[in-house]
Write a protein that holds these residues in place. Structure first.
Motif, PDB file in Angstrom:
ATOM      1  N   HIS A 235       9.561  68.115  51.552  1.00 13.27           N
ATOM      2  CA  HIS A 235      10.147  67.421  50.395  1.00 13.27           C
ATOM      3  C   HIS A 235      11.582  67.891  50.170  1.00 13.27           C
ATOM      4  N   ARG A 236      11.803  69.199  50.288  1.00 12.06           N
ATOM      5  CA  ARG A 236      13.146  69.731  50.034  1.00 12.06           C
ATOM      6  C   ARG A 236      14.124  69.260  51.118  1.00 12.06           C
ATOM      7  N   VAL A 237      13.661  69.196  52.375  1.00 17.42           N
ATOM      8  CA  VAL A 237      14.516  68.704  53.456  1.00 17.42           C
ATOM      9  C   VAL A 237      14.899  67.253  53.219  1.00 17.42           C
ATOM     10  N   LEU A 238      13.926  66.429  52.824  1.00 18.00           N
ATOM     11  CA  LEU A 238      14.210  65.021  52.537  1.00 18.00           C
ATOM     12  C   LEU A 238      15.130  64.866  51.337  1.00 18.00           C
ATOM     13  N   SER A 239      14.959  65.722  50.339  1.00 16.01           N
ATOM     14  CA  SER A 239      15.816  65.673  49.139  1.00 16.01           C
ATOM     15  C   SER A 239      17.250  66.040  49.469  1.00 16.01           C
TER      16      SER A 239
ATOM     17  N   GLY B  80      18.080  65.705  54.947  1.00 17.12           N
ATOM     18  CA  GLY B  80      17.820  66.315  56.246  1.00 17.12           C
ATOM     19  C   GLY B  80      18.101  67.791  56.325  1.00 17.12           C
ATOM     20  N   GLU B  81      18.461  68.415  55.204  1.00 18.60           N
ATOM     21  CA  GLU B  81      18.768  69.851  55.218  1.00 18.60           C
ATOM     22  C   GLU B  81      18.329  70.504  53.914  1.00 18.60           C
ATOM     23  N   ALA B  82      17.727  71.665  54.028  1.00 20.84           N
ATOM     24  CA  ALA B  82      17.315  72.420  52.847  1.00 20.84           C
ATOM     25  C   ALA B  82      17.755  73.869  52.998  1.00 20.84           C
ATOM     26  N   THR B  83      17.853  74.568  51.878  1.00 21.18           N
ATOM     27  CA  THR B  83      18.263  75.974  51.871  1.00 21.18           C
ATOM     28  C   THR B  83      17.171  76.813  51.229  1.00 21.18           C
ATOM     29  N   TYR B  84      16.767  77.866  51.929  1.00 22.14           N
ATOM     30  CA  TYR B  84      15.803  78.822  51.374  1.00 22.14           C
ATOM     31  C   TYR B  84      16.516  80.164  51.192  1.00 22.14           C
TER      32      TYR B  84
ATOM     33  N   GLY C 243       7.998  69.625  60.672  1.00 27.64           N
ATOM     34  CA  GLY C 243       8.862  68.858  61.568  1.00 27.64           C
ATOM     35  C   GLY C 243      10.322  69.212  61.418  1.00 27.64           C
ATOM     36  N   ALA C 244      10.603  70.491  61.130  1.00 30.63           N
ATOM     37  CA  ALA C 244      11.976  70.957  60.957  1.00 30.63           C
ATOM     38  C   ALA C 244      12.147  72.277  61.705  1.00 30.63           C
ATOM     39  N   HIS C 245      13.319  72.873  61.577  1.00 31.10           N
ATOM     40  CA  HIS C 245      13.558  74.154  62.233  1.00 31.10           C
ATOM     41  C   HIS C 245      14.602  74.946  61.461  1.00 31.10           C
ATOM     42  N   ILE C 246      14.597  76.264  61.646  1.00 37.60           N
ATOM     43  CA  ILE C 246      15.629  77.112  61.042  1.00 37.60           C
ATOM     44  C   ILE C 246      16.881  76.977  61.888  1.00 37.60           C
ATOM     45  N   ALA C 247      17.952  76.450  61.295  1.00 35.16           N
ATOM     46  CA  ALA C 247      19.192  76.234  62.038  1.00 35.16           C
ATOM     47  C   ALA C 247      20.132  77.429  61.934  1.00 35.16           C
TER      48      ALA C 247
ATOM     49  N   GLU D 277      16.110  69.071  59.518  1.00 28.70           N
ATOM     50  CA  GLU D 277      15.091  68.152  59.999  1.00 28.70           C
ATOM     51  C   GLU D 277      15.122  68.098  61.519  1.00 28.70           C
ATOM     52  N   GLY D 278      13.955  67.900  62.122  1.00 28.32           N
ATOM     53  CA  GLY D 278      13.867  67.821  63.573  1.00 28.32           C
ATOM     54  C   GLY D 278      13.215  69.062  64.132  1.00 28.32           C
ATOM     55  N   ALA D 279      12.370  68.864  65.122  1.00 27.56           N
ATOM     56  CA  ALA D 279      11.655  69.988  65.729  1.00 27.56           C
ATOM     57  C   ALA D 279      12.617  70.859  66.520  1.00 27.56           C
ATOM     58  N   VAL D 280      12.174  72.053  66.831  1.00 27.76           N
ATOM     59  CA  VAL D 280      12.941  72.950  67.672  1.00 27.76           C
ATOM     60  C   VAL D 280      13.166  72.290  69.027  1.00 27.76           C
ATOM     61  N   LEU D 281      14.376  72.428  69.541  1.00 36.18           N
ATOM     62  CA  LEU D 281      14.730  71.776  70.804  1.00 36.18           C
ATOM     63  C   LEU D 281      13.864  72.214  71.974  1.00 36.18           C
ATOM     64  N   GLU D 282      13.529  71.262  72.805  1.00 32.00           N
ATOM     65  CA  GLU D 282      12.958  71.596  74.100  1.00 32.00           C
ATOM     66  C   GLU D 282      14.112  71.914  75.051  1.00 32.00           C
ATOM     67  N   ASP D 283      13.860  72.716  76.043  1.00 28.35           N
ATOM     68  CA  ASP D 283      14.877  73.137  76.984  1.00 28.35           C
ATOM     69  C   ASP D 283      15.213  71.999  77.951  1.00 28.35           C
ATOM     70  N   ASP D 284      16.513  71.689  78.088  1.00 28.15           N
ATOM     71  CA  ASP D 284      16.953  70.646  79.005  1.00 28.15           C
ATOM     72  C   ASP D 284      17.463  71.265  80.302  1.00 28.15           C
ATOM     73  N   GLU D 285      17.878  70.407  81.237  1.00 33.95           N
ATOM     74  CA  GLU D 285      18.454  70.889  82.483  1.00 33.95           C
ATOM     75  C   GLU D 285      19.723  71.684  82.189  1.00 33.95           C
TER      76      GLU D 285
END
Length: 545
Positions: free
Chosen positions: A48-52, A55-59, A92-96, A127-135
Motif C-alpha cells: 500500500h505504501r509503495v502504491l501511495s 512506486g516508491e516507499a520509505t521505511y 513484489g518490491a525490493h530494497i533499492a 516496486e518490482g522484484a529483485v533483478l534476475e541476473d542477465d548476460e
C-alpha cells in the motif's frame, strides 16, 4: 553533523506530513514480524505504501512510531533489514537503497557511523522484484599511463566525447563515497550495457543510482576492471588482470606515443594468462593517418613477436573479429575518445562477443578481492564469481583462515553495481553481504564456497613455470610474489634440477611463505620479484603440511 541530521529529519518530517508512503519502525524481528500471518499483513501494508508513493516507499528504522530518533544496535538493524527484504519480496518490491546514521548520546545523527545509542537508517523500497541476473561480460583494461585507457572506457560507458584533457577519465576514479555502502562491489570502474534498441549508457557515472539503472535496463552488461598504467603499480595491474574472472582484455596503445616497455609488460601478462585480447590504438585524432598506420604496424609486429596473429578490424570487419578472436588472434581497433571514432566498433564487439570466463554449471566459487564493513549490514565480500552461481540467503563457507580452517557464513544479500539481485552467476562482479563473520576475517585471497564443499587448504603445490624476465638464474629458495586468482603472497620456489634461466620452462615446487590458500590444478598464475617476472600453471596440489 547538522547537515547529516537534517537529511534524516527531512525523511521523518516528510513521513509525518505525507503519511502514506513513509513508515516508522523502531525495529523488525524475525520472531515477531516474519511469521506467516504477520508477514502477509505487513507485506500488504508495504505494498500500500509503495502504491501511495507512485512506486516508491520509505521505511525509517530505529525511530519510534512518533518519529523520535531512538537508535538500535547494528545487529538489530541488520535483522530489521533482513525482515524488511522479506516483506518487500512478498509485496513484489525490493530494497533499492539504505542510508544509515549513528546516534550519539545527545541524539545527534552522524552519517555512516555507529553512535552510543546505535544507528538509525532510511531504506528506500521500490516496486518490482529483485533483478534476475542477465548476460554479463567483464573486460580487463591495461596500457601505459597517459595512453587513454580510462578516458576510452569513460567515453564508452557514457557515450560522451572527451574534451581532449582526459575529462571522461574522472568517471572511473574510485572515490571513498563510492565504497561507503560496500555492496556496490565497485571493482569495475565502469559499466554499460545493451538492450534491443542498442547501447544503454550512464548519464552520470558519479551517481550510484545511474549505474543501478543500467543494470536494471540492459539485457547484456559490460563491466570494465580498470588497471593502473604506472610501472611502480604493476603489481596492482597484475591483480586486476589475474585476480578477476575476466572474459577479455583491452590493451590501449596511444597513436602519438606507440608501444612502450609498459605496453609490452601488460601485453605479456594478458597473453600469458591466455586471455583473449583486443588492442585499441587511441588518440588517433592527435596524429595523421600515416602515423596511425605506422603505430598499427608496430603493434602487429609486437604481436607476431609473441606468436600472436593481429587482425585489423578496419580492414577485416567486426564479423571476422568476433569469429576469430582467441588466445592466438588479437583484433586491433583504431579509436579516438575525442571524435568517438572507433567506439561504435567497440560497441558492436562488446555486444556480440561471447562470454568466456567462468563455468556456470560448476560448484560455486568466488575468490575475495576486497572486503568492507557496512554500517547496519556488516561484512561485505566483493569479487568476481569464478564458477557456479549463488543465491541470497544461501549458506556458504569462507576460508581458509590463517590456520587452514573455514568459517560458516550466510549470503545475506547480493548486489551488482548498486543494484540488488536475487542470484548471480559465474563471471559477475558482485558484493555479497555476509552474516556470521567479522570484516577483518574476510581477507583478500580467501574463497566463498557452498556449505557442502569439502575444501582442502594448500600450502605447497607443484607447477609448470616459464621465466619471462630475470637478470640471472632462479635458484632454490627464490622468493617472488605469486599472483593466483586474488591471492598475492610471497612464495618460495624450488626448481626441478636446482635452477631456471631466463626463457626457460620447467617444473618447480612452490610453497607459500606465510599461510595456506585454496589452490587447484590447472590454475594459472603470475610471479614477480623486482623486475623479474614469470608465469605458471598448477599441476599438482600437495596439501597443507
Amino acid at each position: 553533523m547538522h547537515s547529516d541530521r537534517a537529511v534524516l529529519e527531512g525523511a521523518i518530517e516528510r513521513g509525518e506530513r505525507e503519511g502514506g508512503s513513509v513508515e516508522f519502525k523502531e525495529r523488525l524481528t524475525r520472531d515477531l514480524h516474519s511469521t506467516d500471518g504477520r508477514l502477509e499483513s505487513l507485506a500488504a501494508q508495504l505494498r500500500h505504501r509503495v502504491l501511495s508513493g507512485d512506486g516508491e516507499a520509505t521505511y525509517v528504522v530505529g525511530v519510534t512510531d512518533e518519529g523520535t530518533i531512538a537508535g538500535i544496535d547494528p545487529d538489530a538493524f541488520s535483522e530489521s533489514m533482513d525482515v524488511l527484504s522479506l516483506l518487500a519480496e512478498e509485496a513484489g518490491a525490493h530494497i533499492a537503497d539504505v542510508e544509515t546514521w549513528g546516534v550519539d548520546s545527545a541524539g545527534n545523527a552522524i552519517r555512516g557511523q555507529t553512535g552510543q545509542r546505535g544507528i538509525v537508517g532510511v531504506a528506500t523500497i521500490r516496486e518490482g522484484a529483485v533483478l534476475e541476473d542477465d548476460e554479463h561480460i567483464v573486460i580487463g583494461t591495461a596500457g601505459h599511463v597517459d595512453h587513454g585507457k580510462s578516458t576510452l572506457v569513460g567515453s564508452l560507458v557514457t557515450g560522451q566525447p572527451d574534451d581532449g584533457q582526459g575529462g571522461t577519465r574522472s568517471f572511473l576514479d574510485v572515490q571513498p563515497h563510492e565504497v561507503e555502502r560496500g555492496l556496490s562491489a565497485d571493482l569495475s570502474y565502469g559499466v554499460y550495457g545493451f538492450d534491443d534498441d542498442g547501447p544503454v549508457r550512464m548519464d552520470n557515472p558519479d551517481r550510484k543510482t545511474d549505474r543501478a539503472r543500467v543494470v536494471e535496463e540492459a539485457d547484456r552488461l559490460v563491466s570494465f576492471v580498470d588497471t593502473v598504467g604506472h610501472e611502480p603499480w604493476l603489481r596492482t595491474t597484475i591483480r586486476g588482470l589475474v585476480g578477476q574472472k575476466l572474459d577479455y582484455g583491452l590493451l590501449t596503445v596511444a597513436a602519438d606515443d606507440g608501444p612502450t616497455k609498459t605496453t609490452r609488460e601488460h601485453l605479456g601478462i594478458l597473453l600469458a594468462t591466455d586471455l583473449p585480447t583486443i588492442v585499441a590504438i587511441t588518440k588517433t585524432d592527435l596524429v595523421d593517418d600515416e602515423r596511425v598506420a605506422a603505430v598499427e604496424r608496430e603493434v602487429e609486429g609486437l604481436l607476431r613477436d609473441v606468436e600472436k596473429t593481429p587482425l585489423a578490424v578496419d580492414r577485416h570487419g567486426v564479423e571476422a573479429a568476433v569469429e576469430e578472436i582467441s588466445e592466438t588472434v588479437v583484433p586491433v581497433v583504431r579509436t579516438s575518445a575525442v571524435t568517438l571514432d572507433g567506439l561504435d566498433t567497440l560497441d558492436e564487439l562488446f555486444e556480440r562477443l561471447p562470454k568466456t570466463g567462468g563455468d556456470e554449471t560448476a560448484q560455486f566459487r568466488m575468490y575475495v578481492d576486497r572486503s568492507y564493513n557496512v554500517t547496519g549490514v556488516g561484512a561485505v565480500a566483493s569479487g568476481t564469481i569464478n564458477a557456479g552461481r549463488v543465491e541470497a540467503g544461501e549458506e556458504l563457507l569462507l576460508g581458509p583462515m590463517a590456520d587452514g580452517s573455514f568459517r560458516e557464513v550466510e549470503a545475506r544479500s547480493i548486489e551488482m553495481h548498486y543494484h540488488r539481485v536475487e542470484e548471480a552467476r559465474a563471471g559477475r562482479i558482485v558484493g555479497i553481504a555476509l552474516k556470521g563473520v567479522e570484516q577483518q576475517d574476510v581477507e583478500r585471497g580467501t574463497v566463498l564456497l557452498p556449505r557442502e564443499a569439502d575444501p582442502q587448504p594448500v600450502r605447497e603445490f607443484e607447477a609448470e613455470v616459464m621465466v619471462l624476465n630475470h637478470p640471472t638464474r632462479i635458484g632454490e629458495g627464490y622468493e617472488p610474489v605469486v599472483h593466483l586468482e586474488t591471492i598475492s603472497e610471497a612464495a618460495a620456489f624450488y626448481p626441478e634440477g636446482g635452477q631456471l634461466l631466463p626463457g626457460d620452462s620447467g617444473r618447480a615446487r612452490v610453497r607459500f611463505k606465510f599461510r595456506p590458500y585454496l589452490v587447484e590444478e590447472g590454475q594459472r598464475f603470475v610471479f614477480r620479484e623486482g623486475r623479474s617476472k614469470g608465469v605458471g600453471t598448477v599441476t599438482d596440489v600437495t596439501g597443507v603440511e
